[in-house]
Design a protein around this motif. Sequence first.
Motif, PDB file in Angstrom:
ATOM      1  N   LEU A  78      21.613 -17.879 -36.756  1.00 26.49           N
ATOM      2  CA  LEU A  78      22.698 -16.960 -37.122  1.00 26.49           C
ATOM      3  C   LEU A  78      22.836 -16.779 -38.626  1.00 26.49           C
ATOM      4  O   LEU A  78      23.335 -15.738 -39.076  1.00 26.49           O
ATOM      5  N   HIS A  79      22.394 -17.764 -39.413  1.00 27.41           N
ATOM      6  CA  HIS A  79      22.558 -17.629 -40.860  1.00 27.41           C
ATOM      7  C   HIS A  79      21.832 -16.392 -41.382  1.00 27.41           C
ATOM      8  O   HIS A  79      22.241 -15.804 -42.390  1.00 27.41           O
ATOM      9  N   ARG A  80      20.768 -15.981 -40.713  1.00 28.80           N
ATOM     10  CA  ARG A  80      20.052 -14.779 -41.136  1.00 28.80           C
ATOM     11  C   ARG A  80      20.900 -13.521 -40.924  1.00 28.80           C
ATOM     12  O   ARG A  80      20.902 -12.614 -41.762  1.00 28.80           O
ATOM     13  N   ILE A  81      21.618 -13.474 -39.819  1.00 31.05           N
ATOM     14  CA  ILE A  81      22.519 -12.346 -39.551  1.00 31.05           C
ATOM     15  C   ILE A  81      23.679 -12.362 -40.537  1.00 31.05           C
ATOM     16  O   ILE A  81      24.069 -11.321 -41.079  1.00 31.05           O
TER      17      ILE A  81
ATOM     18  N   LYS B 114      23.729 -13.534 -43.554  1.00 35.07           N
ATOM     19  CA  LYS B 114      23.254 -13.120 -44.874  1.00 35.07           C
ATOM     20  C   LYS B 114      22.957 -11.629 -44.913  1.00 35.07           C
ATOM     21  O   LYS B 114      23.185 -10.975 -45.943  1.00 35.07           O
ATOM     22  N   HIS B 115      22.467 -11.082 -43.810  1.00 36.22           N
ATOM     23  CA  HIS B 115      22.244  -9.635 -43.746  1.00 36.22           C
ATOM     24  C   HIS B 115      23.570  -8.887 -43.899  1.00 36.22           C
ATOM     25  O   HIS B 115      23.649  -7.891 -44.640  1.00 36.22           O
ATOM     26  N   GLN B 116      24.608  -9.363 -43.220  1.00 37.76           N
ATOM     27  CA  GLN B 116      25.918  -8.729 -43.341  1.00 37.76           C
ATOM     28  C   GLN B 116      26.493  -8.911 -44.738  1.00 37.76           C
ATOM     29  O   GLN B 116      27.138  -8.011 -45.288  1.00 37.76           O
ATOM     30  N   ALA B 117      26.258 -10.071 -45.315  1.00 38.79           N
ATOM     31  CA  ALA B 117      26.732 -10.319 -46.678  1.00 38.79           C
ATOM     32  C   ALA B 117      26.052  -9.389 -47.672  1.00 38.79           C
ATOM     33  O   ALA B 117      26.692  -8.860 -48.598  1.00 38.79           O
TER      34      ALA B 117
END
Length: 255
Positions: A51-54, A56-59
């Motif tokens: 989930l950290h990838r999602i 960071k994408h949203q960030a």
Amino acid sequence: MASGDEQQDSGTTHFGYQQVPLAEKRQRVGAVFQSVAERYDLMNDLMSFGLHRIWKHQAMAATRTRRGHHVLDLAAGTGDLSLALSRRVGREGRVVSSDINPAMLARGRDRLIDEGAVDNIDYVIADAEQLPFPDASFDRVTMAFGLRNVTRKERALAAIRRVLRPGGHLMVLEFSRLYITALRPLYDAYSFGVLPAMGRLVAHDAESYRYLAESIRMHPDQQTLAGMMEQAGFEDCEYTNLSGGVVAIHRGYVY
């Protein structure tokens, strides 16, 4: 729990659930990341189930970074945001990838070079509380999963405010306070049971991941952090909860 001001007045601060001298926290946090640097990316994937990838994408979307921008990525670690920012600002822009920990920054630099990000990125070892940049140097400042490790968060936020140009803004992605009350016992069991065990098996370091869980609980909640940003001089401070408040994206603007 003592407030930040009370802790600083007494000469101590929190390192997870422990109270330590102010000067000692930086050394201890440094030792944590020195220990986990080699397995940091793997552990992030395992701990967050990817989930950290999602997050960071949203960030990244929240930064509204454009071509030609000059961006400071604090607590850059192994460079996820720095790489994405480098691609967004293009050759006309510049990214400064910065971390207080040399091992983490070196790992990020090697990774970004392998990815071909070499033309528009610099690397600086820096303390977020004492940024070595002139006033109004950057259009954006980003900080993902690093603010909770800073000893004096108020000083870091003030330093970030100083280096931002008018029209710029800060984006902080950080673990926060889960607002779904019914899930908190399960979240606690995972944080204090599974994470240290995973850290022991994968990174050969249970204590660093126990500190991770404790540092999340000691970090200011969403409203408190928004208030701290306002006190540092940011305007129109706002936040967006992700995954039920497990993490939150905070934004503050400079006009």
